[in-house]
Every structure is written in structure tokens, then in C-alpha cells.
Design a protein around this motif. Sequence first.
Motif, PDB file in Angstrom:
ATOM      1  N   GLU A 227      46.632  51.116  33.500  1.00  0.00           N
ATOM      2  CA  GLU A 227      46.101  50.489  34.714  1.00  0.00           C
ATOM      3  C   GLU A 227      44.717  51.023  35.071  1.00  0.00           C
ATOM      4  O   GLU A 227      43.854  50.280  35.538  1.00  0.00           O
ATOM      5  N   ARG A 228      44.494  52.322  34.821  1.00  0.00           N
ATOM      6  CA  ARG A 228      43.152  52.879  35.052  1.00  0.00           C
ATOM      7  C   ARG A 228      42.150  52.282  34.077  1.00  0.00           C
ATOM      8  O   ARG A 228      40.981  52.053  34.417  1.00  0.00           O
ATOM      9  N   SER A 229      42.599  51.991  32.848  1.00  0.00           N
ATOM     10  CA  SER A 229      41.730  51.357  31.858  1.00  0.00           C
ATOM     11  C   SER A 229      41.335  49.954  32.316  1.00  0.00           C
ATOM     12  O   SER A 229      40.181  49.539  32.163  1.00  0.00           O
ATOM     13  N   ILE A 230      42.285  49.243  32.912  1.00  0.00           N
ATOM     14  CA  ILE A 230      41.981  47.898  33.413  1.00  0.00           C
ATOM     15  C   ILE A 230      40.935  47.975  34.522  1.00  0.00           C
ATOM     16  O   ILE A 230      39.998  47.166  34.574  1.00  0.00           O
ATOM     17  N   GLU A 231      41.092  48.951  35.419  1.00  0.00           N
ATOM     18  CA  GLU A 231      40.099  49.143  36.484  1.00  0.00           C
ATOM     19  C   GLU A 231      38.703  49.333  35.896  1.00  0.00           C
ATOM     20  O   GLU A 231      37.725  48.764  36.383  1.00  0.00           O
ATOM     21  N   CYS A 232      38.620  50.153  34.858  1.00  0.00           N
ATOM     22  CA  CYS A 232      37.322  50.423  34.224  1.00  0.00           C
ATOM     23  C   CYS A 232      36.757  49.171  33.571  1.00  0.00           C
ATOM     24  O   CYS A 232      35.546  48.922  33.620  1.00  0.00           O
ATOM     25  N   PHE A 253      36.297  40.704  30.911  1.00  0.00           N
ATOM     26  CA  PHE A 253      37.243  40.212  31.917  1.00  0.00           C
ATOM     27  C   PHE A 253      38.504  39.646  31.261  1.00  0.00           C
ATOM     28  O   PHE A 253      39.621  39.868  31.729  1.00  0.00           O
ATOM     29  N   GLU A 254      38.297  38.898  30.166  1.00  0.00           N
ATOM     30  CA  GLU A 254      39.453  38.316  29.469  1.00  0.00           C
ATOM     31  C   GLU A 254      40.335  39.408  28.862  1.00  0.00           C
ATOM     32  O   GLU A 254      41.562  39.291  28.832  1.00  0.00           O
ATOM     33  N   LYS A 255      39.707  40.477  28.398  1.00  0.00           N
ATOM     34  CA  LYS A 255      40.470  41.604  27.852  1.00  0.00           C
ATOM     35  C   LYS A 255      41.297  42.262  28.950  1.00  0.00           C
ATOM     36  O   LYS A 255      42.477  42.600  28.745  1.00  0.00           O
ATOM     37  N   ALA A 256      40.682  42.445  30.112  1.00  0.00           N
ATOM     38  CA  ALA A 256      41.402  43.030  31.249  1.00  0.00           C
ATOM     39  C   ALA A 256      42.578  42.142  31.643  1.00  0.00           C
ATOM     40  O   ALA A 256      43.682  42.629  31.940  1.00  0.00           O
ATOM     41  N   LYS A 257      42.352  40.825  31.620  1.00  0.00           N
ATOM     42  CA  LYS A 257      43.399  39.869  31.972  1.00  0.00           C
ATOM     43  C   LYS A 257      44.540  39.908  30.962  1.00  0.00           C
ATOM     44  O   LYS A 257      45.724  39.868  31.327  1.00  0.00           O
ATOM     45  N   LYS A 262      50.075  41.692  29.512  1.00  0.00           N
ATOM     46  CA  LYS A 262      50.981  42.373  28.583  1.00  0.00           C
ATOM     47  C   LYS A 262      51.854  43.400  29.286  1.00  0.00           C
ATOM     48  O   LYS A 262      53.017  43.593  28.915  1.00  0.00           O
ATOM     49  N   ILE A 263      51.298  44.078  30.281  1.00  0.00           N
ATOM     50  CA  ILE A 263      52.102  45.084  30.994  1.00  0.00           C
ATOM     51  C   ILE A 263      52.812  44.474  32.204  1.00  0.00           C
ATOM     52  O   ILE A 263      53.413  45.186  33.004  1.00  0.00           O
ATOM     53  N   ASP A 264      52.704  43.137  32.307  1.00  0.00           N
ATOM     54  CA  ASP A 264      53.393  42.388  33.366  1.00  0.00           C
ATOM     55  C   ASP A 264      53.025  42.927  34.749  1.00  0.00           C
ATOM     56  O   ASP A 264      53.878  43.188  35.587  1.00  0.00           O
ATOM     57  N   SER A 265      51.717  43.099  34.953  1.00  0.00           N
ATOM     58  CA  SER A 265      51.228  43.600  36.235  1.00  0.00           C
ATOM     59  C   SER A 265      50.362  42.545  36.913  1.00  0.00           C
ATOM     60  O   SER A 265      49.440  42.003  36.306  1.00  0.00           O
ATOM     61  N   SER A 266      50.683  42.250  38.161  1.00  0.00           N
ATOM     62  CA  SER A 266      49.884  41.288  38.929  1.00  0.00           C
ATOM     63  C   SER A 266      48.900  42.004  39.855  1.00  0.00           C
ATOM     64  O   SER A 266      48.191  41.359  40.625  1.00  0.00           O
ATOM     65  N   PHE A 268      46.124  43.415  39.350  1.00  0.00           N
ATOM     66  CA  PHE A 268      44.690  43.199  39.134  1.00  0.00           C
ATOM     67  C   PHE A 268      44.300  41.727  39.105  1.00  0.00           C
ATOM     68  O   PHE A 268      43.135  41.395  38.914  1.00  0.00           O
ATOM     69  N   THR A 269      45.280  40.831  39.277  1.00  0.00           N
ATOM     70  CA  THR A 269      45.006  39.398  39.173  1.00  0.00           C
ATOM     71  C   THR A 269      43.915  38.964  40.143  1.00  0.00           C
ATOM     72  O   THR A 269      42.990  38.234  39.772  1.00  0.00           O
ATOM     73  N   GLY A 270      44.018  39.415  41.394  1.00  0.00           N
ATOM     74  CA  GLY A 270      43.029  39.023  42.391  1.00  0.00           C
ATOM     75  C   GLY A 270      41.624  39.441  42.017  1.00  0.00           C
ATOM     76  O   GLY A 270      40.673  38.663  42.138  1.00  0.00           O
ATOM     77  N   MET A 271      41.469  40.685  41.538  1.00  0.00           N
ATOM     78  CA  MET A 271      40.142  41.184  41.160  1.00  0.00           C
ATOM     79  C   MET A 271      39.583  40.447  39.948  1.00  0.00           C
ATOM     80  O   MET A 271      38.404  40.080  39.904  1.00  0.00           O
ATOM     81  N   ILE A 272      40.446  40.253  38.934  1.00  0.00           N
ATOM     82  CA  ILE A 272      39.984  39.602  37.705  1.00  0.00           C
ATOM     83  C   ILE A 272      39.591  38.152  37.985  1.00  0.00           C
ATOM     84  O   ILE A 272      38.521  37.687  37.550  1.00  0.00           O
TER      85      ILE A 272
END
Length: 429
Positions: A227-232, A253-257, A262-266, A268-272
Motif C-alpha cells: 500500500e505504501r508502494s501504491i502511494e508512491c 497510474f495504471e500500474k497503481a490501479k 490485485k490486493i483487492d483494496s479500494s 486508493f480508488t478515489g486518488m487514482i
Amino acid sequence: MEIGQLIKLERQRQNMKQEYLASGICVPSYLSRIENGLVIPSEDIQQLILMRLNIPLDSLKSEVNQEKLIQFKSQFKTVINTRNKQKALTLQQDIHNYVEIHPFEPNRLTLLLLETRLMLMLPDQTSIIKKNLVILTGFKKEMDPEQLFYLYTIQGIVAYQNNQFSQASEFFAQVFTFIKSYRMEDWEMAELYYISSLSLLSESRYIMAIDYVKSALSYFNQEILIERSIECLIILGIAQKDTGALKEALATFEKAKEISFKIDSSRFTGMIEHNLGTYHSILKNQKQALFHFHNSLDAKIKPNDKIVTIFSLLIEYFKINDLENAKIWLEKGINLLNLLSEENRIFYSMHFELFRALIFNTEDIITIFKGALAYFEDNQDYKHCSIYCNVLAKKLANDKQYKLATIYYEQGFNFHIKQSKVSSWEELF
């Protein structure tokens, strides 16, 4: 910490004046000398001071509990790395309860720094954080490099949360000066790189922001802190987008999405989705931009998160001259102001006041812009100063007020120079 420093810290924590604590025990000037380490009080005076502070007399016998501090620091590392708010609350309460039982613990200053840093992750702690910072700043001269590292980091985050981005970057720059005298652990460096990249991004200092966030990303990837990697990745994508590297930004952005899916986390959806909206806005793909902004808003829950996208929807409709929808989103934004944090409420009220003047073409538009520009300049937010100077200049030129337009075009350019951290236009080359 020495006995005098501990007395001072506890007195300030209880909002007690020197005069009140000293009353009937000693003169205030003598208490001041005790607190500044110039004299050691007699045992009788120590006991009277502790009784006034409502502290058990055996607290003076507190010894350094290094194992407890190591335990707290280990938990602190986990909390900061994972951004787990529940664990942050639990640890903050554990430290607070420990200090209540051991008010004269020699590591008290470090524990207060850790507790205050954890509070930054929790809601409704603003007043306590402000109070703690006043106390902590008063002990700045007595702090070792590690404690100064914590203090400047806290001050930098507070400045960033208050939209004082330039000031935040200054605090983080001071933190970097301590690297030579304080050997930071890898996780501390990663966290410093991460929060510094956020501040630099807000100041439009993209090259350094990219370097810093990539350093943080490397650590988080290595430690499998997904999740910290997604933030970065989101920060990296924004910096790439704003420097014109649009293909790279879209890929990031697509990589973050993809990772988020894959980790089934919503989370970061709003930010992405919001940043995909800004990406398409740059390309003038208004339909796609609005699609992603609406997706972003649907995914967000907290008012302080929603307001960012509501403001972007207002801007997007205004850009395509759809004033009816712009009015709708202006009203939605204004209605949300009272639910925001104090800093965000002031910040966005300024923006909405400016757009109200533009949309409704108010007669006192220049007065309104001057007031907002003064606010942004006071907060060293030269980016918005530059933008709004140019917006006003363009409107004035359209209204054939060319002399005034020229003044604001020039003023906007001067703000751009300030934002770029240069002293003259020649340095822009």
C-alpha cells in the motif's frame, strides 16, 4: 532529562503558570532557575512541587527504562510503515498511559515526540498537537539529533497539513541536515523521502520530488509494503504528469490501479481516479476527465477528500464554459465547507469565493482577487498566486481593461519566479 526539565515539561502539560506552581513553595524566579537547570532544588521543595503537580513522590525514583523505549520504538516503526490508524491509536494510548504512571521517566521528551507524531495520524487531535508542539519547541536546545529529527518531521507534516507547503519543505530540508549527525535507519529515510516528496510536489518542485519518491518506493517495494508502494506510485505519476511526461504518468497510474485491484483494496480508488481525471483534463479530453472525476467522488467518503474532486469538477465545467454545472459544483463545494478541517475550510473557501466572482461576474471581482492573493501569498502558495493572477489578467483583457491586465500578468510572472525558487527571470533558463 534532568529534574528541572521534567518539572517544566509536566507544568506546561498541565497548563500551569510558574507563578501558580511556585506559590507558597518558592519565588517564581527560583522555580525558573530550577526548570532551566541552574539550581537543584532541595528534597523538601521537590516534594512540594510534586504535590502541587499531583504527582506521586516516588516518581522521582524513576529510572531509564531502555527496554520499554525500545519496545515503543519498534511498534512505532510498524505503525509508520503500515499507516495503520488503529495501531497508531493503540500505541499512542499505551505511551500516554505509561507516561501517566511514570511522569518523570527520563525518556519523557522522546516519548512525547513519538506520541505527538502518532497523533498526526488520528482525527480530532489538532488542539493537542498544537499544545504539544509549543512544549516541544521550548526544549529544542536540549534535544539530541534524534529528537530534533522527530520535531522537525512533526513540524513539517503540520505545515503541510495546513497547506503551508513552502514552510513544510523548509522543515524537511532541516531534517536532512541531521543525517550527518544522526544515523537514520532505512525505514526513517524512506519515510523522510516520502513526506518530503509530497511537500515538494505541492511546491511544483517536480524533479526533486521524483528523485525522493523513487527512493521511498525502492524501500517499500523491498519490504513488500504494497500500500505504501501504491502511494508512491500516485505521487510519481502526478509529478510525471505535471512535468509533461504524460505517457509515463498514465503508465504509472495504471500500474497503481492494477496493484490496488490485485490486493483487492479500494482505499486508493478515489486518488487514482482523480489523477486519471487530471491527466485527461490536460489532454482536453473533457468527457473522459469528467468520467474519472465522478468515479473518484463516488469512491471517496471523507469530506476533506471529497472537496478536492468537487473543486476539480467545478474547474472542469468552468473550463468548457458549462456555467450551469459549474454553479452546481460550486454550491456543493460551499455546502461542504463546514465539514472540513479548519485549514482546508479556509483554503477552499478562498478558491470558491474566486470562482463565484468569475461565474457570476461580480462587480468587486478585483477586490475579491486581491484578498485571496494576499491569503495565498501569506501562505507562500505562489503556485495559486500565479494561476489566479493570470486568470484575472485574462478576464480583464477580455473586458478591454488592458492596463490592469498587464499589471496582473506581470504580477503572475513574478509569483511564478518565486514558485520556481529563483531570484530573476534569467535563472529560469
